[in-house]
Write an enzyme that holds these catalytic residues in place. Structure first.
Site, PDB file in Angstrom:
ATOM      1  N   ASP A 524       0.836  -1.186   0.000  1.00 56.15           N
ATOM      2  CA  ASP A 524       0.000   0.000   0.000  1.00 56.15           C
ATOM      3  C   ASP A 524       0.879   1.245   0.000  1.00 56.15           C
ATOM      4  OD1 ASP A 524      -2.778   1.162   0.498  1.00 56.15           O
ATOM      5  OD2 ASP A 524      -1.646   2.024   2.152  1.00 56.15           O
ATOM      6  N   GLU A 561       1.566   0.329  -4.908  1.00 61.82           N
ATOM      7  CA  GLU A 561       1.080   1.617  -5.400  1.00 61.82           C
ATOM      8  C   GLU A 561       2.245   2.591  -5.474  1.00 61.82           C
ATOM      9  OE1 GLU A 561      -3.356   2.155  -3.784  1.00 61.82           O
ATOM     10  OE2 GLU A 561      -1.874   2.058  -2.201  1.00 61.82           O
TER      11      GLU A 561
END
Length: 930
Positions: A524, A561
Site C-alpha cells: 500500500d 502503489e
C-alpha cells in the site's frame, strides 16, 4: 488503500489535489484513527523558546542541525536532562541537566549527509564534538533540548530535538539483531525489544490474556545495539506478555514532553490476545499451529512468472459473509476458505481452472478498527431491504454503527506480523486459522498475495493503540519540521527510511512468506517507501530457499502503489518507490494510465459521467457536458487509445510505435496528464487493472458513464471488453473480485467502512449484483447523489442471472485465451518490441477500435501469430491487416466455441487480410503457422 482509501486508484482530504495529480489511490482516515497534529504550543516564556516542538535534528553522533542562521553573538548547547522538573523559565534552565557545547560549522552538511537527508539541507550545522560513547547513549534516554544563549547566559531560543538520525548512527549494529521471540532447540524463548531511548524495560508475563498469574522480569540492555532482552524457560510457551517501558515521550503532557511508563505489546508480535491487549508467546514452528498437511510442497500450486500472473483481489469477509453454503459460525472468517464445497471456494476453484493464479487478500494483519470479540460489535438494526433502491435510509442506518461493526477494509495497522483476530472464528486461534485459509486457497489451485500497509500506523504518540511510538517515541513515525507526525497517507505516517523501521518491514515480510506460506505482497502506498527499502525486501525474499526455509523466495511477487505525493513527493526525502523510480527493479506498480483511459476520467471527477474508450467516449456519447464537444471527445479518445496501446505492451517507456496522429513515438512520449505514459523497462513491472477495491467497481463506473438507455446485454459486452484490455496485455493483471460477475457496490466509490451491505458479493445470481441497494454512503458520495439517484431507481440496471452468468463466461474465456499462448507473457521489453505491433495505428485509425498483432513464431504453441481487435463502438468494425493477407487465420478456438453468438460472428477475409468484429466485442484471431 483505504480507508483510508479513496484510491485510484486512494488520502487526507487536504491532499486530494496532489493525489489527483499523482493518480494516487485515495485514502480517507478510518474511524477512530489517531495521528498527531503538529503541536500548537502554548505561549513561550520568551520569543523563540518553545519546548512543544522539536525543530532541531541530531543526525549523527557529532552533528546537530538548528532551524535558523546561528547568531554570531550567541552560544549553542545541547541540554540533556533526566529531571522531571526541567524547564526554561525567564530565560533560565531549571532542573538538573548537562550542557554540551555546540559549535556552528559554516561548512554546512557534507555531501553524504545532504544525500541522506535532502529535506534538511539549508539548516544550520552545529558540531557536537565527541560526547563519549557512554554519555552519548545516556543522553539519548533523556529529554533533549537545543538552546541558544546570549552573552549573559540567558536562553533566547530553545527547541526539542528529533533523534532518528543519531539513533541510526549510534545503534547501527541493531540492523542484524533478532527481535521479538526467538526459540532454541529446547523450546526456550528469548524475548528482545529494540528500545535504545528507554531508561528501563520490564517484561510482564501472565498466564491469561488480561490477567491470571503475573510475573515481572527485568530485561538487560545491550549498549551496542540498544536491544533489551531476556531468556525464558520452556514453561513460558503460550504465556501472554507485554513490556513496561520507561521512556521520555515528547508527546506526553499536552505536547510539552514527559517521562512516561508505557505498557505496550511487542512490535514483533506473532500472536495476540483478543483485541490485541497482550502479545502471546508462540513458536511458529509448533505443529499445533498448523493444519493437516501444512508445509507439503505438493499442496501449493506451482509459481508462475510475474509477467504471466493473473490476480484476483478479494476481501476476506466479502468472500463468505453472505454465503449460505458456509456454516454460519465461519462466515466472514479465515476458516471459510477451508470449506472446499462452499459456493465461494467452488468459485475460486473455477477461476483457477480458467487461468487465475493468485488470490490477493486485502489486509489480513492485525487491524485496529474492528472489535475482535463479536459481542462487542454492532450491526445495523434497520430492515435494510425495506428501503427503496435510491433511498438514503440504508447508508444512514449503517452510519450509526460503522465504527463498531465487523467490516473494514483494514488499512489501519495495529500489529504488522499477526493475523487479524476479527477474521478468526476464535481470535485465540488466529494463527492456525490463517494457515487454514492459505491451505484452502492453495487447495483450490491458487497462490496467496497479502496486501501490506507499512506506510502508516493507526495511531501514534501516546495513543492507546500506538505501539511503535510508545516504545521509541519520535523514531518510527515520519516527522514534520516541528516534530509533528506527518499524515499524508491519511494516518500517522511511518518512516521506513529509518534503519529500524526499514528492518521491521523486511523482517515482517520474511515472516509472512517463510512461516505463513504467503506467495506475494502488494505494498500500500509504496511510493512512501524508499526504493532501497523495497530492494532490501526483494533481496531478503530472494535469500529464502526451499532447502533452508521451505520457500522459494525468488518466486514471491512484489508490487504496489507507486503514487507520488505528500511530504516525500519528488524524492524530497529519499529516492521513492514510485512508478518511474521502480523501472528496472522487477517490482511491479499499478498502471493507472490504462485504467483511466479505459474507464474515462479519474478518481476525483466532479461529474462521474466522463467517458473513456471502454465506456463510449465519442462513439456512444452519454450527453454529459463534462465530456466536451465532439471534437474534444475525438481528440481525447485518440489520446486514450495511445495510452491503452502502451498499456498493452506492459507500459514500456521505450516501446516505439506510431501514435494516433501518425507520429513515431515511444511509450514515454505519450502524454498522461503531463507525465510520461510509459514508465517501465520490463513488462513485468506494470500491473494492469481497470478496477480494484478503490473507487467504483467497473460495473458501477460503466453505470455512470454508458448512456442510460444502454441495454444490459451491451453492458455485459463493455464489461468484458474493458477487462480484456487488462487481461490481454503484457505483464501481470489484477481483477477486483466480482467484476467477472458485474459486481456492484451501489455506486459507492470508497466502501472501506460501508459495512457488509454495500460490499456484498452475491454468490447466487438470483440475488442480483448488489446494484440498487440504496444511495451510497454520504461520507464519501453525497456530492454524486444527483447522478446516482436516477440510476439506482432504474430496475433495468440490476443484473439478472442471464447477465451475470454471461459476464462470468466471457471473463473465463478471456482468461483461457490468455493461458493458451505465450503471446500475452513475453517477459522482456526486447521481445515485446520485436513481436507486438499496432498495425493500424496512425492518423487514419478508427476511433473506438484498437488492433494489436503479436508475432508468436518460434514460441511454444501451434500459432504463428495472435491478433486482438478491441471494438468498443456500437457498430461492426473491419480492420485490414496487410500482414495477414493470404494467411490461415481463424477465430480463437475458445471464442469459436463460445455460447456468445455475437463473437462467433467475427470473421476473416484472407484475400484482403480483413478482420470483421461485431459491436462492443473483443475478438482474438490466431494464425496457423507453417
Amino acid at each position: 488503500m483505504r480507508p483510508p482509501h479513496a484510491r485510484p486508484g486512494p488520502r487526507p482530504r487536504g491532499a486530494l489535489a496532489a493525489l489527483a495529480a499523482a493518480s494516487a489511490l485515495v485514502l480517507l482516515a478510518p474511524a477512530g484513527a489517531t495521528a498527531l497534529p503538529t503541536p500548537a504550543g502554548p505561549a513561550a516564556e520568551r520569543e523563540g523558546v518553545d519546548l512543544t516542538r522539536q525543530r532541531a535534528h541530531w543526525i549523527d553522533a557529532t552533528t546537530v542541525l538548528w532551524p535558523a542562521d546561528p547568531d554570531p553573538a550567541a552560544s549553542y548547547a545541547l541540554a540533556a536532562s533526566a529531571d522531571e522538573d526541567f524547564d526554561i523559565v525567564g530565560g533560565r534552565i531549571t532542573g538538573e541537566h548537562d550542557l554540551f557545547e555546540l559549535t556552528p560549522d559554516p561548512g554546512g552538511l557534507t555531501d553524504d549527509q545532504r544525500a541522506a537527508r535532502p529535506h534538511l539541507d539549508g539548516l544550520a550545522v552545529l558540531d557536537a564534538g565527541d560526547l563519549g560513547a557512554e554519555r552519548l547513549r545516556t543522553a539519548l534516554t533523556e529529554r533533549l533540548t537545543v538552546v541558544e544563549r546570549d552573552a549573559d547566559g540567558t536562553v533566547t531560543a530553545a527547541t526539542g530535538v528529533q533523534i532518528p538520525g543519531v539513533l541510526d548512527d549510534v545503534y547501527a549494529a541493531a540492523a542484524t539483531a533478532d527481535l521479538g521471540a526467538t526459540w532454541d532447540g529446547a523450546g526456550r524463548p528469548t524475548l528482545s525489544l529494540w528500545a535504545p531511548t528507554a531508561r528501563s524495560v520490564d517484561l510482564v508475563l501472565t498466564t491469561g490474556a488480561t490477567g491470571g498469574v503475573r510475573r515481572t522480569v527485568p530485561l538487560r540492555r545491550d549498549d551496542r545495539t540498544g536491544v533489551w532482552s531476556v531468556r525464558g524457560g520452556a514453561a513460558w510457551a503460550g504465556r501472554h506478555y507485554t513490556f513496561d517501558v520507561r521512556v521520555f515521550s515528547p508527546y506526553a503532557d499536552g505536547g510539552r514532553g514527559a517521562f512516561v511508563d508505557n505498557r505496550v505489546t511487542d512490535p514483533y508480535s506473532v500472536d495476540l490476545s483478543t483485541d490485541s491487549v497482550s502479545s502471546r508467546l508462540v513458536d511458529l514452528d509448533d505443529p499445533g499451529l498448523a493444519p493437516r498437511g501444512w508445509g507439503d510442497p505438493d499442496r501449493k500450486p506451482a509459481a508462475v512468472p510475474f509477467e504471466d500472473a493473473a490476480i484476483h483481489e478479494l476481501h476476506v469477509r466479502d468472500h463468505s459473509v453472505a454465503d449460505p453454503t458456509v456454516p454460519a459460525a465461519l462466515r466472514g472468517t479465515f476458516a471459510a476458505f477451508g470449506e472446499a464445497d462452499s459456493a465461494g471456494m467452488r468459485d475460486l476453484a473455477g477461476l483457477a481452472g480458467d487461468g487465475m493464479d493468485y488470490v490477493h487478500l486485502l489486509p489480513v494483519f492485525d487491524i485496529a478498527s474492528v472489535p475482535e470479540d463479536p459481542d462487542d460489535r454492532a450491526e445495523p438494526d434497520c430492515d435494510l431491504e425495506s428501503f427503496a433502491p435510491d433511498s438514503a435510509g440504508q447508508q444512514a442506518c449503517i452510519d450509526g454503527v460503522r465504527a463498531r461493526d465487523a467490516f473494514n477494509w483494514g488499512y489501519d495497522p495495529y500489529h504488522y506480523t499477526v493475523p487479524e483476530g476479527s477474521y478468526a472464528a476464535d481470535p485465540q486461534e488466529r494463527v492456525a486459522e490463517f494457515r487454514t485459509m492459505v491451505d484452502g486457497i492453495n487447495g483450490a489451485g491458487l497462490r496467496v498475495v497479502m496486501d501490506v500497509v507499512y506506510n502508516h500506523t493507526h495511531q501514534a504518540g501516546q495513543g492507546e493503540q500506538s505501539v511503535l511510538d510508545r516504545v521509541v517515541p519520535g523514531y518510527y513515525q515520519r516527522l514534520d519540521a516541528d516534530g509533528g507526525v506527518e499524515t499524508s497517507t491519511c494516518c500517522a505516517n511511518t518512516a521506513p527510511e529509518h534503519l529500524m523501521m526499514g528492518k521491521l518491514v523486511v523482517d515482517s515480510v520474511v515472516t509472512w512468506a517463510r512461516d505463513h506460506g504467503v506467495d506475494g505482497f502488494r505494498f500500500d502506498l509504496m511510493g512512501h517507501h524508499p526504493k532501497q527499502n523495497m530492494l532490501d525486501v526483494r533481496a531478503a525474499l530472494d535469500a529464502l530457499t526451499p532447502e533452508e526455509d521451505g520457500v522459494d523466495g525468488g518466486a514471491v511477487l512484489l508490487y504496489g502503489e507507486g503514487w507520488n505525493f505528500g511530504e516525500v513527493a519528488d524524492d524530497a526525502r529519499f529516492e521513492q518507490a514510485t512508478q518511474a523510480n521502480m523501472a528496472g527493479t522487477g517490482i511491479g506498480t499499478f498502471n493507472d494510465r490504462l485504467r483511466d483511459a479505459v474507464r474515462g476520467g479519474g478518481p476525483f471527477d466532479e461529474d462521474p459521467r466522463v467517458q473513456g474508450f471502454g465506456s463510449g467516449l465519442y462513439t456512444d456519447p452519454n450527453g454529459s457536458p463534462a465530456n466536451g464537444t465532439a471534437r474534444e471527445q475525438a481528440d481525447r479518445l485518440r489520446s486514450h487509445q495511445d495510452l491503452i496501446k502502451v498499456g498493452l505492451t506492459g507500459n514500456l517507456r521505450d516501446y516505439r510505435f506510431t501514435d494516433s496522429s501518425g507520429r513515431e513515438v515511444t511509450g514515454g512520449g505519450v502524454d498522461y496528464n503531463g507525465a510520461p505514459g510509459g514508465y517501465n523497462l520490463s513488462p513485468r513491472e506494470a500491473v494492469a487493472y481497470v478496477d480494484a477495491h478503490d473507487n467504483e467497481t467497473l460495473y458501477d463506473a460503466l453505470a455512470y458513464k454508458l448512456p442510460p438507455h444502454t441495454p444490459m446485454e451491451d453492458r455485459v459486452r463493455m464489461q468484458a471488453l474493458s477487462l480484456g484490455t487488462a487481461l490481454l496485455g503484457q505483464g501481470p493483471v489484477l481483477v477486483h473480485a466480482g467484476s467477472e460477475r458485474l459486481r456492484s457496490k451501489s455506486l459507492d466509490r470508497n466502501s472501506y467502512d460501508s459495512g457488509d451491505w454495500f460490499n456484498r458479493y452475491p454468490r447466487d445470481c438470483a440475488e442480483g449484483n448488489n446494484f440498487g441497494v440504496g444511495l451510497p454512503p454520504a461520507w464519501d458520495n453525497e456530492d454524486k447523489w444527483v447522478y446516482a439517484r436516477p440510476l439506482l431507481a432504474d430496475p433495468a440496471l440490476v443484473a439478472d442471472c442471464t447477465a451475470t452468468d454471461a459476464s462470468r463466461e466471457r471473463f473465463g474465456e478471456l482468461l483461457r485465451i490468455r493461458e493458451s499462448t505465450p503471446a500475452f507473457s513475453l517477459g522482456t521489453a526486447e521481445e515485446v518490441q520485436a513481436r507486438v505491433s499496432f498495425p493500424l495505428s496512425g492518423a487514419d485509425e478508427a476511433l473506438g477500435v484498437i488492433t494489436m498483432h503479436i508475432d508468436t513464431a518460434g514460441l511454444a504453441g501451434e500459432w504463428s501469430s495472435v491478433t486482438v481487435v478491441f471494438n468498443a463502438t456500437p457498430a461492426a468494425a473491419e480492420q485490414e491487416v496487410d500482414a495477414l493477407a493470404g494467411a490461415d487465420v481463424a477465430l480463437h478456438p475458445v471464442q469459436a466455441g463460445s455460447d456468445d453468438g455475437v463473437v462467433r460472428e467475427a470473421g476473416f477475409d484472407p484475400g484482403t487480410g480483413t478482420l470483421s468484429v461485431p459491436p462492443r466485442t473483443v475478438a482474438v484471431f490466431v494464425e496457423n503457422g507453417p
